[in-house]
Design a protein around this motif. Structure first.
Motif, PDB file in Angstrom:
ATOM      1  N   ALA A 144       0.748  -1.062  -0.010  1.00  0.00           N
ATOM      2  CA  ALA A 144      -0.055   0.071   0.051  1.00  0.00           C
ATOM      3  C   ALA A 144       0.959   1.289   0.011  1.00  0.00           C
ATOM      4  O   ALA A 144       0.638   2.126  -0.921  1.00  0.00           O
ATOM      5  CB  ALA A 144      -1.308   0.019   1.299  1.00  0.00           C
ATOM      6  N   GLN A 145       1.754   1.315   0.877  1.00  0.00           N
ATOM      7  CA  GLN A 145       2.686   2.285   0.971  1.00  0.00           C
ATOM      8  C   GLN A 145       3.724   2.758  -0.104  1.00  0.00           C
ATOM      9  O   GLN A 145       3.763   3.807  -0.730  1.00  0.00           O
ATOM     10  CB  GLN A 145       3.644   2.278   2.017  1.00  0.00           C
ATOM     11  N   ASP A 146       3.942   1.597  -1.023  1.00  0.00           N
ATOM     12  CA  ASP A 146       4.923   1.757  -1.968  1.00  0.00           C
ATOM     13  C   ASP A 146       3.937   2.101  -3.481  1.00  0.00           C
ATOM     14  O   ASP A 146       4.841   2.483  -4.577  1.00  0.00           O
ATOM     15  CB  ASP A 146       5.725   0.649  -2.102  1.00  0.00           C
ATOM     16  N   THR A 147       3.035   1.270  -3.536  1.00  0.00           N
ATOM     17  CA  THR A 147       2.323   1.341  -4.969  1.00  0.00           C
ATOM     18  C   THR A 147       0.906   2.069  -4.888  1.00  0.00           C
ATOM     19  O   THR A 147       0.568   2.036  -6.267  1.00  0.00           O
ATOM     20  CB  THR A 147       2.066  -0.282  -5.336  1.00  0.00           C
ATOM     21  N   MET A 148       0.341   2.483  -4.045  1.00  0.00           N
ATOM     22  CA  MET A 148      -1.072   3.069  -4.186  1.00  0.00           C
ATOM     23  C   MET A 148      -0.884   4.556  -4.297  1.00  0.00           C
ATOM     24  O   MET A 148      -0.052   5.191  -3.853  1.00  0.00           O
ATOM     25  CB  MET A 148      -1.746   2.733  -2.662  1.00  0.00           C
ATOM     26  N   LEU A 149      -1.826   4.883  -5.057  1.00  0.00           N
ATOM     27  CA  LEU A 149      -1.828   6.463  -5.485  1.00  0.00           C
ATOM     28  C   LEU A 149      -2.529   7.080  -4.418  1.00  0.00           C
ATOM     29  O   LEU A 149      -3.113   6.587  -3.519  1.00  0.00           O
ATOM     30  CB  LEU A 149      -2.993   6.810  -6.602  1.00  0.00           C
ATOM     31  N   ARG A 150      -1.883   8.356  -4.058  1.00  0.00           N
ATOM     32  CA  ARG A 150      -2.185   9.119  -2.713  1.00  0.00           C
ATOM     33  C   ARG A 150      -3.515   9.605  -3.129  1.00  0.00           C
ATOM     34  O   ARG A 150      -3.545  11.066  -2.998  1.00  0.00           O
ATOM     35  CB  ARG A 150      -1.006   9.917  -2.647  1.00  0.00           C
ATOM     36  N   GLY A 151      -4.464   8.989  -3.070  1.00  0.00           N
ATOM     37  CA  GLY A 151      -5.872   9.740  -3.471  1.00  0.00           C
ATOM     38  C   GLY A 151      -6.805   9.210  -2.190  1.00  0.00           C
ATOM     39  O   GLY A 151      -6.307   8.650  -1.100  1.00  0.00           O
ATOM     40  N   GLU A 152      -8.166   9.293  -2.324  1.00  0.00           N
ATOM     41  CA  GLU A 152      -8.933   8.926  -1.217  1.00  0.00           C
ATOM     42  C   GLU A 152      -8.886   7.538  -0.729  1.00  0.00           C
ATOM     43  O   GLU A 152      -9.003   7.302   0.433  1.00  0.00           O
ATOM     44  CB  GLU A 152     -10.391   9.279  -1.612  1.00  0.00           C
ATOM     45  N   ALA A 153      -8.897   6.432  -1.743  1.00  0.00           N
ATOM     46  CA  ALA A 153      -8.695   5.241  -1.490  1.00  0.00           C
ATOM     47  C   ALA A 153      -7.430   4.662  -0.537  1.00  0.00           C
ATOM     48  O   ALA A 153      -7.623   4.201   0.318  1.00  0.00           O
ATOM     49  CB  ALA A 153      -8.401   4.500  -2.688  1.00  0.00           C
ATOM     50  N   PHE A 154      -6.498   5.409  -0.918  1.00  0.00           N
ATOM     51  CA  PHE A 154      -5.216   5.294   0.135  1.00  0.00           C
ATOM     52  C   PHE A 154      -5.433   5.828   1.534  1.00  0.00           C
ATOM     53  O   PHE A 154      -5.007   5.390   2.653  1.00  0.00           O
ATOM     54  CB  PHE A 154      -3.996   5.909  -0.485  1.00  0.00           C
ATOM     55  N   LEU A 155      -6.247   6.978   1.648  1.00  0.00           N
ATOM     56  CA  LEU A 155      -6.343   7.507   2.890  1.00  0.00           C
ATOM     57  C   LEU A 155      -7.373   7.071   3.446  1.00  0.00           C
ATOM     58  O   LEU A 155      -7.200   6.717   5.011  1.00  0.00           O
ATOM     59  CB  LEU A 155      -6.839   9.247   2.408  1.00  0.00           C
ATOM     60  N   PHE A 156      -8.486   6.213   3.110  1.00  0.00           N
ATOM     61  CA  PHE A 156      -9.421   5.624   3.748  1.00  0.00           C
ATOM     62  C   PHE A 156      -8.719   4.313   4.393  1.00  0.00           C
ATOM     63  O   PHE A 156      -9.012   3.763   5.673  1.00  0.00           O
ATOM     64  CB  PHE A 156     -10.681   5.282   3.155  1.00  0.00           C
ATOM     65  N   VAL A 157      -7.685   3.648   3.600  1.00  0.00           N
ATOM     66  CA  VAL A 157      -7.080   2.524   4.122  1.00  0.00           C
ATOM     67  C   VAL A 157      -6.358   2.883   5.397  1.00  0.00           C
ATOM     68  O   VAL A 157      -6.305   2.171   6.595  1.00  0.00           O
ATOM     69  CB  VAL A 157      -6.221   1.823   3.322  1.00  0.00           C
ATOM     70  N   GLN A 158      -5.494   4.049   4.968  1.00  0.00           N
ATOM     71  CA  GLN A 158      -4.955   4.601   6.461  1.00  0.00           C
ATOM     72  C   GLN A 158      -5.402   5.083   7.345  1.00  0.00           C
ATOM     73  O   GLN A 158      -5.175   4.560   8.662  1.00  0.00           O
ATOM     74  CB  GLN A 158      -4.021   5.698   5.688  1.00  0.00           C
ATOM     75  N   LEU A 159      -6.551   5.456   7.390  1.00  0.00           N
ATOM     76  CA  LEU A 159      -7.479   5.897   8.309  1.00  0.00           C
ATOM     77  C   LEU A 159      -7.762   4.788   9.167  1.00  0.00           C
ATOM     78  O   LEU A 159      -7.976   4.845  10.470  1.00  0.00           O
ATOM     79  CB  LEU A 159      -9.000   6.564   7.920  1.00  0.00           C
ATOM     80  N   GLY A 160      -8.422   3.600   8.351  1.00  0.00           N
ATOM     81  CA  GLY A 160      -8.689   2.194   9.283  1.00  0.00           C
ATOM     82  C   GLY A 160      -7.456   1.779   9.997  1.00  0.00           C
ATOM     83  O   GLY A 160      -7.712   1.093  11.382  1.00  0.00           O
ATOM     84  N   THR A 161      -6.566   1.820   9.533  1.00  0.00           N
ATOM     85  CA  THR A 161      -4.946   1.298  10.106  1.00  0.00           C
ATOM     86  C   THR A 161      -4.654   2.004  11.202  1.00  0.00           C
ATOM     87  O   THR A 161      -4.467   1.425  12.293  1.00  0.00           O
ATOM     88  CB  THR A 161      -3.893   1.240   9.029  1.00  0.00           C
ATOM     89  N   ALA A 162      -4.891   3.236  11.207  1.00  0.00           N
ATOM     90  CA  ALA A 162      -4.399   4.043  12.427  1.00  0.00           C
ATOM     91  C   ALA A 162      -5.379   4.091  13.650  1.00  0.00           C
ATOM     92  O   ALA A 162      -5.044   3.968  14.707  1.00  0.00           O
ATOM     93  CB  ALA A 162      -4.292   5.632  11.979  1.00  0.00           C
ATOM     94  N   LEU A 163      -6.595   3.977  13.198  1.00  0.00           N
ATOM     95  CA  LEU A 163      -7.611   4.021  14.353  1.00  0.00           C
ATOM     96  C   LEU A 163      -7.534   2.491  14.988  1.00  0.00           C
ATOM     97  O   LEU A 163      -7.655   2.560  16.305  1.00  0.00           O
ATOM     98  CB  LEU A 163      -9.103   4.083  13.633  1.00  0.00           C
ATOM     99  N   GLU A 164      -7.431   1.560  14.204  1.00  0.00           N
ATOM    100  CA  GLU A 164      -7.138   0.177  14.843  1.00  0.00           C
ATOM    101  C   GLU A 164      -6.222   0.183  15.567  1.00  0.00           C
ATOM    102  O   GLU A 164      -6.010  -0.504  16.705  1.00  0.00           O
ATOM    103  CB  GLU A 164      -7.136  -0.729  13.718  1.00  0.00           C
ATOM    104  N   ARG A 165      -5.031   0.720  15.025  1.00  0.00           N
ATOM    105  CA  ARG A 165      -3.855   0.515  15.855  1.00  0.00           C
ATOM    106  C   ARG A 165      -3.921   1.542  17.292  1.00  0.00           C
ATOM    107  O   ARG A 165      -3.567   1.086  18.364  1.00  0.00           O
ATOM    108  CB  ARG A 165      -2.647   1.294  15.162  1.00  0.00           C
ATOM    109  N   ALA A 166      -4.418   2.680  17.538  1.00  0.00           N
ATOM    110  CA  ALA A 166      -4.789   3.352  18.370  1.00  0.00           C
ATOM    111  C   ALA A 166      -5.502   2.628  19.574  1.00  0.00           C
ATOM    112  O   ALA A 166      -5.105   2.472  20.766  1.00  0.00           O
ATOM    113  CB  ALA A 166      -5.521   4.618  18.109  1.00  0.00           C
ATOM    114  N   ASP A 167      -6.636   2.013  18.967  1.00  0.00           N
ATOM    115  CA  ASP A 167      -7.538   1.163  19.937  1.00  0.00           C
ATOM    116  C   ASP A 167      -6.766  -0.173  20.335  1.00  0.00           C
ATOM    117  O   ASP A 167      -6.663  -0.262  21.688  1.00  0.00           O
ATOM    118  CB  ASP A 167      -8.631   0.571  19.046  1.00  0.00           C
ATOM    119  N   ASN A 168      -5.837  -0.830  19.629  1.00  0.00           N
ATOM    120  CA  ASN A 168      -4.991  -1.846  20.245  1.00  0.00           C
ATOM    121  C   ASN A 168      -4.105  -1.325  21.174  1.00  0.00           C
ATOM    122  O   ASN A 168      -3.840  -2.077  22.241  1.00  0.00           O
ATOM    123  CB  ASN A 168      -4.461  -2.455  18.985  1.00  0.00           C
TER     124      ASN A 168
END
Length: 308
Positions: A144-168
């Motif tokens: 995801a970091q190396d190949t995904m365009l920095r558009g909304e799709a990338f941002l929503f994946v990042q959003l889910g990852t960061a929120l789950e990480r904070a909760d954990n």
């Protein structure tokens, strides 16, 4: 972006991160089992939010039952295999928004794990299996970091990852909060402190930042307030705030309650002091943080997915 697309990308990030988090927790429980405290298997159930479902089904905590429940039990939606299945299902729905490397990595992971039997992850084979889980999630995140365009799709994946990480991170600290108060410095306590850091891959980071032996208050400081650590609460929530702001800018400045709440949580973490947290009670503070993180997740879904 359609709300159902945002939903799939958001939960794709959450489920892949959750699978890795459960694997980290199980690895630590397995390592500490030899100390004979008898608590680690129960602690991982609590930290993963799976205790009620496990107790309803099994009634008694045993290592074999906990491992099976957290790895492959289809009744556990937060189990490792269930998370990979849910992540792949969400990825299929937004396959055109993902790169070939992301889809291939996730699909291969599911192919590797879906037919796992208890023999593949019980006893001495468990650490090897858990290492593979973590490696597959790292592969997906790297793609995801190396190949995904920095558009909304990338941002929503990042959003889910960061929120789950904070909760954990908050849950790990909360379930082990009693170990982070002043007490004896025996072998068992030292191993437990190491386990807390290992569960978020932060043992080496601790020594790099503080350059001293393990101290409970320092561990709490690192995992809550130090922005250098990617899995600290302040780093995770700062990332959530940053991503929400980028999404808002891309949508012409459209903002909602999730932006206000995220900014409030991030500001409170950036400017609070550890002494104030400990004085008010670490457990009480973490319980509130877990609740606020869940509230933020609901606000994000209300605004971007349910159309609030």
């Amino acid at each position: 972006m359609l709300s159902r697309t945002a939903d799939s990308l958001f939960w794709l990030g959450r489920y892949t991160e959750r699978a890795a988090n459960v694997a980290r927790g199980l690895n630590v429980a397995w390592r500490l089992d030899g100390l004979g405290t008898g608590e680690e298997w129960h602690r991982i159930l609590v930290a993963s939010g799976c205790e009620p479902g496990f107790m309803e089904k099994h009634g008694e905590v045993t290592p074999e039952a906990v491992v099976d429940f957290l790895v492959r039990d289809p009744d556990n939606s937060s189990g490792i295999l269930s998370c990979f299945a849910a992540a792949r299902s969400n990825a299929r729905q937004v396959r055109t928004a993902l790169t070939v490397d992301m889809w291939s990595g996730l699909n291969e992971s599911w192919a590797q794990f879906r037919n796992s039997s208890p023999d593949d992850f019980q006893g001495e084979r468990l650490p090897e299996f858990l290492d593979r889980v973590r490696e597959r999630v790292l592969l997906f995140n790297g793609a995801a970091q190396d190949t995904m365009l920095r558009g909304e799709a990338f941002l929503f994946v990042q959003l889910g990852t960061a929120l789950e990480r904070a909760d954990n991170t908050a849950r790990i600290l909360d379930v082990k909060h009693d170990m982070l108060t002043p007490g004896s410095n025996g072998t068992v306590e030292f191993a437990q402190w190491q386990a807390i850091l290992q569960s978020v891959s932060a043992l080496r980071a601790y020594h790099w930042i503080f350059r001293e032996r393990l101290v409970p208050a320092r561990i709490a400081e690192l995992l809550i307030l130090r922005p250098e650590l990617p899995r600290s609460l302040v780093a995770c929530h700062s990332r959530v705030t940053e991503v929400l702001e980028m999404i808002a800018v891309g949508q012409g400045g459209r903002r909602g309650e999730c932006h206000r709440l995220s900014g409030e949580i991030t500001a409170s973490l950036r400017y609070c002091k550890l002494s104030d947290i400990l004085e008010g009670g670490l457990h009480e503070w973490l319980t509130r943080m877990i609740g606020r993180t869940a509230q933020l997740g609901g606000a994000i879904e209300d605004f971007y997915i349910r159309g609030g």
